[in-house]
Scaffold this active site. Structure first.
Site, mmCIF file in Angstrom:
data_model
loop_
_atom_site.group_PDB
_atom_site.id
_atom_site.type_symbol
_atom_site.label_atom_id
_atom_site.label_comp_id
_atom_site.label_asym_id
_atom_site.label_seq_id
_atom_site.Cartn_x
_atom_site.Cartn_y
_atom_site.Cartn_z
ATOM 1 N N SER A 145 4.584 8.681 -10.597
ATOM 2 C CA SER A 145 5.153 9.673 -9.670
ATOM 3 C C SER A 145 5.706 8.957 -8.456
ATOM 4 O O SER A 145 5.207 7.895 -8.074
ATOM 5 C CB SER A 145 4.080 10.660 -9.214
ATOM 6 O OG SER A 145 4.574 11.480 -8.162
ATOM 7 N N TYR A 159 -4.451 11.845 -5.344
ATOM 8 C CA TYR A 159 -3.368 11.903 -6.346
ATOM 9 C C TYR A 159 -2.427 10.716 -6.166
ATOM 10 O O TYR A 159 -2.071 10.053 -7.157
ATOM 11 C CB TYR A 159 -2.599 13.218 -6.210
ATOM 12 C CG TYR A 159 -1.457 13.374 -7.204
ATOM 13 C CD1 TYR A 159 -1.711 13.658 -8.540
ATOM 14 C CD2 TYR A 159 -0.131 13.241 -6.801
ATOM 15 C CE1 TYR A 159 -0.665 13.804 -9.457
ATOM 16 C CE2 TYR A 159 0.912 13.392 -7.703
ATOM 17 C CZ TYR A 159 0.642 13.672 -9.035
ATOM 18 O OH TYR A 159 1.681 13.818 -9.930
#
Ligand code: NDP
Length: 250
Positions: A145, A159
């Protein structure tokens, strides 16, 4: 989209977390281009079954495997089941992921461990299980990501850590697999419209404001990059994190 060619005829792929979102788009794209595709899911049984039906209905080959990425043994077994069913494994795509948000004062260590298990440990476990079978020209692709490079908001430290870890892991794996001609690469999507990041979420206008192209990406746009990395055309690309983010990191 209709692919120009069937680049993956004769290839066997395994996509983790293929029942919905980006993973499902990758499953569809690889199958459209001729691959036999196995994919895992943990909860979305109806989505998984309908995706298999769709691919088989179009003359393709697909297999849904219930395997929770939190459980290392289930990830290993998914690799084995793919090989038992289709006879080989050529393209491993580690996509399954979860997004847990919360500032450090409120996000629990248990939630940290659970997200780490799915987003990071399962990627390593799958690569390790597949290492016995992958050979010259085969591929490992991970879905990281942009959060691995730019967090951009409060509540995403854990995250972001998982996605930064993926970038480091694939650089090491690229070395480990290089001698046998297997490439290992990471895709870093920007904000993509999926269940994880719904286009009607209350924060979405703020997010779109951070994207120079002025819109969310689509799962198909990430599948397109995955198909490139999986193809023979990407034969000299390894150890790379490639971003598809509408300019979010620019
Ligand atoms: P979705 O939530 O839409 O889909 C997640 C997929 O992963 C589902 O198929 C889900 O299956 C599967 N999955 C989740 N947990 C597990 C588990 N424990 N075991 C097995 N499968 C699991 O997410 P996206 O498609 O948006 O995300 C896919 C990947 O892309 C993730 O790694 C995510 O971090 C990354 N990403 C997403 C971005 C976005 O904006 N959407 C941006 C950048 C990266 P099931 O329902 O059966 O559990």
């Amino acid at each position: 989209m209709t692919p120009l060619t069937k680049r993956f005829t004769g290839k066997i792929a395994l996509v983790t977390g293929g029942s919905r979102g980006i993973g499902a788009a990758i499953v569809r794209r690889l199958a459209e281009e001729g691959a036999a595709v196995a994919f895992t899911y943990s909860a979305s049984t109806a989505n998984a079954e309908s995706l298999v039906d769709k691919i088989r209905g179009e003359g393709g080959s697909a297999l849904a495997i219930k395997a929770d990425s939190k459980v290392a043994l289930e990830v290993e077994q998914a690799v084995i089941k793919t090989i038992e069913h289709f006879g080989a494994l050529n393209i491993l795509i580690n996509n399954a992921g979860v997004l847990g948000l919360g500032t450090v004062d409120e996000f629990s260590v248990e939630a940290f461990d659970e997200m780490y298990a799915v987003n990071v440990r399962a990627t390593y476990v799958a690569a390790k299980a597949a290492s016995r079978f992958l050979k010259q020209g085969d591929r490992i692709i991970t879905i990281g990501s942009v959060s691995g490079q730019r967090t951009g908001l409060a509540g995403a430290s854990a995250y972001s850590m998982t996605k930064a870890a993926i970038g480091g892991m694939i650089r090491g794996l690229a070395h480990d697999f290089a001698a046998r001609g297997v490439t290992v690469n990471n895709i870093q999507p920007g904000p993509i419209a999926t269940d994880m990041n719904p286009a009607d979420a209350p924060y979405i206008d703020h997010v779109i404001g951070l994207i120079p192209l002025g819109r969310l990406g689509t799962a198909e746009e990430i599948a397109s990059l995955a198909a490139y990395l999986a193809s023979a055309e990407a034969s000299f690309v390894t150890g790379a994190s490639l971003t598809a983010d509408g300019g979010f990191l620019a």
